[in-house]
Design an enzyme around this catalytic site. Structure first.
Site, PDB file in Angstrom:
ATOM      1  N   SER A  22       0.835  -1.209   0.000  1.00 53.92           N
ATOM      2  CA  SER A  22       0.000   0.000   0.000  1.00 53.92           C
ATOM      3  C   SER A  22       0.869   1.257   0.000  1.00 53.92           C
ATOM      4  O   SER A  22       0.368   2.360   0.201  1.00 53.92           O
ATOM      5  CB  SER A  22      -0.924  -0.005   1.220  1.00 53.92           C
ATOM      6  OG  SER A  22      -0.174  -0.095   2.413  1.00 53.92           O
ATOM      7  N   THR A 154     -39.889  27.307  -9.209  1.00 53.39           N
ATOM      8  CA  THR A 154     -40.183  25.955  -8.723  1.00 53.39           C
ATOM      9  C   THR A 154     -40.494  25.165  -9.990  1.00 53.39           C
ATOM     10  O   THR A 154     -41.048  25.732 -10.949  1.00 53.39           O
ATOM     11  CB  THR A 154     -41.400  25.903  -7.765  1.00 53.39           C
ATOM     12  OG1 THR A 154     -42.553  26.344  -8.472  1.00 53.39           O
ATOM     13  CG2 THR A 154     -41.208  26.778  -6.531  1.00 53.39           C
ATOM     14  N   HIS A 155     -40.126  23.918 -10.029  1.00 51.95           N
ATOM     15  CA  HIS A 155     -40.292  23.071 -11.233  1.00 51.95           C
ATOM     16  C   HIS A 155     -39.615  23.704 -12.451  1.00 51.95           C
ATOM     17  O   HIS A 155     -40.072  23.504 -13.578  1.00 51.95           O
ATOM     18  CB  HIS A 155     -41.769  22.831 -11.560  1.00 51.95           C
ATOM     19  CG  HIS A 155     -42.592  22.403 -10.391  1.00 51.95           C
ATOM     20  ND1 HIS A 155     -42.793  21.091 -10.051  1.00 51.95           N
ATOM     21  CD2 HIS A 155     -43.255  23.142  -9.455  1.00 51.95           C
ATOM     22  CE1 HIS A 155     -43.562  21.028  -8.954  1.00 51.95           C
ATOM     23  NE2 HIS A 155     -43.838  22.266  -8.579  1.00 51.95           N
ATOM     24  N   SER A 276     -13.690  26.369 -27.419  1.00 49.62           N
ATOM     25  CA  SER A 276     -13.871  25.166 -28.229  1.00 49.62           C
ATOM     26  C   SER A 276     -12.814  25.157 -29.318  1.00 49.62           C
ATOM     27  O   SER A 276     -12.432  26.210 -29.831  1.00 49.62           O
ATOM     28  CB  SER A 276     -15.265  25.189 -28.853  1.00 49.62           C
ATOM     29  OG  SER A 276     -15.290  24.410 -30.023  1.00 49.62           O
ATOM     30  N   LYS A 282     -17.427  29.957 -28.771  1.00 51.10           N
ATOM     31  CA  LYS A 282     -17.767  29.292 -27.512  1.00 51.10           C
ATOM     32  C   LYS A 282     -16.982  29.787 -26.302  1.00 51.10           C
ATOM     33  O   LYS A 282     -15.791  30.054 -26.380  1.00 51.10           O
ATOM     34  CB  LYS A 282     -17.554  27.774 -27.640  1.00 51.10           C
ATOM     35  CG  LYS A 282     -18.550  27.070 -28.528  1.00 51.10           C
ATOM     36  CD  LYS A 282     -19.994  27.171 -28.044  1.00 51.10           C
ATOM     37  CE  LYS A 282     -20.338  26.191 -26.968  1.00 51.10           C
ATOM     38  NZ  LYS A 282     -20.326  24.811 -27.377  1.00 51.10           N
ATOM     39  N   GLU A 289     -19.050  22.453 -14.812  1.00 48.25           N
ATOM     40  CA  GLU A 289     -19.361  21.101 -15.314  1.00 48.25           C
ATOM     41  C   GLU A 289     -18.478  20.053 -14.643  1.00 48.25           C
ATOM     42  O   GLU A 289     -18.928  18.954 -14.306  1.00 48.25           O
ATOM     43  CB  GLU A 289     -19.179  21.050 -16.834  1.00 48.25           C
ATOM     44  CG  GLU A 289     -20.254  21.832 -17.576  1.00 48.25           C
ATOM     45  CD  GLU A 289     -19.969  21.939 -19.069  1.00 48.25           C
ATOM     46  OE1 GLU A 289     -19.563  20.935 -19.675  1.00 48.25           O
ATOM     47  OE2 GLU A 289     -20.140  23.026 -19.625  1.00 48.25           O
ATOM     48  N   GLN A 321      -7.500  -1.893   4.072  1.00 47.46           N
ATOM     49  CA  GLN A 321      -6.417  -1.131   3.446  1.00 47.46           C
ATOM     50  C   GLN A 321      -6.947  -0.272   2.287  1.00 47.46           C
ATOM     51  O   GLN A 321      -6.331   0.710   1.907  1.00 47.46           O
ATOM     52  CB  GLN A 321      -5.337  -2.101   2.956  1.00 47.46           C
ATOM     53  CG  GLN A 321      -4.177  -1.445   2.258  1.00 47.46           C
ATOM     54  CD  GLN A 321      -2.989  -2.387   2.126  1.00 47.46           C
ATOM     55  OE1 GLN A 321      -2.256  -2.608   3.079  1.00 47.46           O
ATOM     56  NE2 GLN A 321      -2.806  -2.942   0.951  1.00 47.46           N
ATOM     57  N   LYS A 324      -7.840   4.110   2.367  1.00 45.48           N
ATOM     58  CA  LYS A 324      -7.076   5.340   2.171  1.00 45.48           C
ATOM     59  C   LYS A 324      -7.193   5.910   0.763  1.00 45.48           C
ATOM     60  O   LYS A 324      -7.291   7.130   0.591  1.00 45.48           O
ATOM     61  CB  LYS A 324      -5.607   5.097   2.550  1.00 45.48           C
ATOM     62  CG  LYS A 324      -5.423   5.016   4.057  1.00 45.48           C
ATOM     63  CD  LYS A 324      -4.054   4.566   4.478  1.00 45.48           C
ATOM     64  CE  LYS A 324      -3.859   3.073   4.417  1.00 45.48           C
ATOM     65  NZ  LYS A 324      -4.828   2.268   5.216  1.00 45.48           N
TER      66      LYS A 324
HETATM   67  N1  ARG Z   1      -1.143  -1.249   5.157  1.00 44.35           N
HETATM   68  C1  ARG Z   1      -2.092  -1.708   6.126  1.00 44.35           C
HETATM   69  C2  ARG Z   1      -3.395  -0.900   5.984  1.00 44.35           C
HETATM   70  O1  ARG Z   1      -3.362   0.099   5.384  1.00 44.35           O
HETATM   71  C3  ARG Z   1      -1.564  -1.524   7.490  1.00 44.35           C
HETATM   72  C4  ARG Z   1      -2.077  -2.496   8.489  1.00 44.35           C
HETATM   73  C5  ARG Z   1      -1.585  -3.830   8.167  1.00 44.35           C
HETATM   74  N2  ARG Z   1      -1.857  -4.756   9.193  1.00 44.35           N
HETATM   75  C6  ARG Z   1      -1.683  -6.074   9.004  1.00 44.35           C
HETATM   76  N3  ARG Z   1      -1.891  -6.830   9.979  1.00 44.35           N
HETATM   77  N4  ARG Z   1      -1.327  -6.528   7.851  1.00 44.35           N
HETATM   78  O2  ARG Z   1      -4.440  -1.298   6.465  1.00 44.35           O
END
Ligand code: ARG
Length: 462
Positions: A22, A154-155, A276, A282, A289, A321, A324
Site C-alpha cells: 500500500s 419551482t419546477h 472550443s 464558444k 461542469e 487497506q 485510504k
Molecule cells: N497497510 C495496512 C493498511 O493500510 C496496514 C495495516 C496492516 N496490518 C496487518 N496486519 N497486515 O491497512
C-alpha cells in the site's frame, strides 16, 4: 524489508507483493506515522517498558528521518510494503538494533488507524477553511446584490420574484450545515486508538492517555476490537464530503444554466471558462461542469468504503487497506472543487438588468395579486381562482398583469383600486416579504449578519 519474515520459509510471489503493498497510497502518511511513533516511544521510555536511553535514541532517529523526508534528502522507498514498514526499516538502518524496540506494545492495526486519524483531523480543518472561503465570497456577493431582483423558480417555472442575495444565501445555509457535519465528524475522529494492539491491547503497562495527550487527542478509544476495526470516521467524512459535492453540483447546474444564451444572467470570467477547438464563439463553463461531474466520483468513494466495511467480521481485515485511496481521492477532489468554484463565483459578472427583466415575465407577481384580494376580504381560494382567470386573459392579450388597465382588472373583481399597481410592483413583492428567512432587504440583512457571525466564529476556532 518485511516486518514479518520469521515465520516464512519462502519469499512472497512478486505479483502478490505488488497486490499487497500500500506504499504508493499511504506514503502520504509519513509525517503522521512518525509523529505517532514519537509519542509511542516516549511513552515506552516513560513507562520503563524499554530503557530510557533506547527511547531517546529512537526519538532522535525518528526526528532525523522526518527531517530528511521533509527536505527531500531521502525519499520513501516504493518497494516497501507500507509506510510503517518503511519508517521502522529506515530507523533500524539509521540507529541499529535499538530501532527494533519501537514496535513494542503496538501493532500495525492500531498504528494505521492512528495515522489516519491524525491525518484526517488536519484534513477536516483544511476542508472547513475551504468551505469558509466560499462562504465569504457568498457573503460578499450577496451583500452586493440585496436589490438585484431575479425570478425564483419551482419546477424550473418562474414562481415569485426574489433577489440574488436571497438565492445565494440559500447556498450559504447549505454550506453552513456542511461545516456542522465536518465538525461533528471531527469529534469522533478525535479519539486515540493506539494501544489497542492487533485487537486485544497488550500485556505491557502502556499509558494510552499519555499518548493521547502527546498527540493532542481529546479522548482515547474505549474498546480495542472496535478501535482497530472502526472506519466510521472515514465513512462519515466521505458522507459529509459527498453532501458538499451535492451542494456544489446543484450550484454548478444553476451557474451553467445562468450563462446560457437563453438565461444570460451572468458571464463567467475568462480565467474560469474554456473555449472550443472548432467553434470560435464558444465560452464554456467547464469548471462548473467538472464540479458537477466530480460529484459522482466522490459518491463513488463513499460507496467504496460502505461496501468494503459491510461484510467484514471483527477485528482488522486487510480489506480495510482500501480505505485510504478512497479517502485521499475524495479529500483532494473536494478541496480542488471548492477552491476553483470559489474563484469562479468571485469573478463572475452579474447582469442585474437581465435578471430583473426575467423576474418581470412569467407572472411572478400573480401570488401578490391574489394576496391583494385576500387583504381586501376575499378568501384565498376564491382570490386564486380570480387571478387564474386574469392570467389566462393576459396570456391571450400577451400582457403582464401590471400592464392591464384598472378597468380591465375591475372586470375580474370590483375590489381592485389604483393601489394594486404599487402592490404588485416587483420591488414591493420582494420587500413585503419580511418574514424570517424571506427575500426582503430586512430579512436578507439578518441572514447576512448571521452568516458573518458564523464565519467569524469558525475562523476563530481554526
Ligand atoms: N497497510 C495496512 C493498511 O493500510 C496496514 C495495516 C496492516 N496490518 C496487518 N496486519 N497486515 O491497512
Amino acid at each position: 524489508m518485511k516486518l514479518w519474515g520469521g515465520r516464512f520459509k519462502k519469499g512472497t510471489d512478486t505479483l502478490v507483493n505488488d497486490f499487497n503493498s500500500s506504499i504508493n497510497v499511504d506514503s502520504r502518511l509519513y509525517k503522521e506515522d512518525i509523529e505517532g511513533s514519537l509519542a509511542h516511544v516516549k511513552m515506552l521510555g516513560k513507562q520503563e517498558i524499554i530503557p530510557n536511553k533506547s527511547s531517546k535514541k529512537i526519538e532522535d532517529g525518528l526526528n532525523e528521518i522526518l527531517k530528511r523526508l521533509d527536505n527531500g534528502v531521502i525519499e520513501v522507498d516504493p518497494t516497501s510494503e507500507d509506510i510503517h514498514s518503511f519508517v521502522e526499516g529506515t530507523l533500524t538502518y539509521y540507529i541499529g538494533a535499538c530501532g527494533k524496540m519501537l514496535h513494542t506494545g503496538r501493532s500495525r492495526n492500531d498504528q494505521v488507524t492512528l495515522d489516519l486519524r491524525l491525518y484526517l483531523k488536519k484534513a477536516l480543518d483544511n476542508i472547513v477553511s475551504c468551505v469558509i472561503e466560499l462562504e465569504e465570497v457568498i457573503h460578499k456577493k450577496a451583500s452586493e446584490n440585496m436589490e438585484t431582483i431575479m425570478p425564483g423558480y419551482t419546477h424550473m417555472q418562474k414562481a415569485q420574484p426574489i433577489t440574488l442575495a436571497h438565492h445565494l444565501l440559500a447556498y450559504g445555509e447549505m454550506l453552513r450545515r456542511d461545516i456542522g457535519r465536518l465538525q461533528d465528524t471531527y469529534k469522533r475522529t478525535d479519539q486515540m486508538p493506539l494501544g489497542s494492539g492487533a485487537l486485544a491491547t497488550s500485556t505491557y503497562p502502556i499509558d494510552r492517555e499519555f499518548v493521547a495527550k502527546e498527540l493532542e487527542f481529546s479522548d482515547v478509544t474505549w474498546n480495542s476490537l472496535d478501535s482497530v476495526s472502526d472506519r466510521d470516521y472515514v465513512i462519515e467524512t466521505l458522507s459529509a464530503l459527498s453532501i458538499i459535492m451535492m451542494h456544489l453540483s446543484r450550484f454548478s447546474e444553476e451557474i451553467i444554466l445562468w450563462c446560457t444564451n437563453e438565461f444570460n444572467f451572468i458571464e463567467l470570467d475568462d480565467g474560469y471558462s474554456t473555449g472550443s477547438s472548432i467553434m470560435p464563439q464558444k465560452k464554456n463553463p467547464d469548471v462548473a461542469e467538472l464540479v458537477r461531474g466530480k460529484t459522482g466520483r466522490v459518491y463513488g468513494d463513499l460507496i467504496t468504503l460502505l461496501t468494503v466495511m459491510k461484510g467484514i467480521p471483527l477485528a482488522y481485515n486487510k480489506d480495510m487497506q482500501e480505505d485510504k485511496e478512497a479517502l485521499f481521492d475524495a479529500l483532494d477532489t473536494v478541496t480542488l472543487s471548492l477552491k476553483t468554484f470559489t474563484g469562479m463565483l468571485d469573478t463572475m459578472k452579474i447582469k442585474k438588468e437581465v435578471m430583473r427583466k426575467g423576474a418581470a415575465g412569467g407572472f411572478t407577481n400573480a401570488t401578490d395579486v391574489a394576496d391583494y384580494l385576500v387583504k381586501h376580504g376575499i378568501a384565498f381560494r376564491n382570490a386564486h381562482e380570480i387571478v387564474g382567470e386574469i392570467v389566462i386573459y393576459c396570456i391571450n392579450k400577451n400582457k403582464a398583469i401590471d400592464e392591464l388597465s384598472l378597468n380591465e382588472l375591475k372586470s375580474f373583481s370590483p375590489i381592485f383600486e389604483e393601489d394594486i399597481y404599487n402592490s404588485i410592483d416587483l420591488l414591493t413583492c420582494v420587500e413585503e416579504r419580511q418574514v424570517i428567512g424571506g427575500p426582503s432587504t430586512k430579512s436578507v440583512k439578518i441572514q447576512l449578519d448571521r452568516l458573518a457571525k458564523f464565519i467569524k466564529e469558525i475562523k476563530g476556532g481554526l
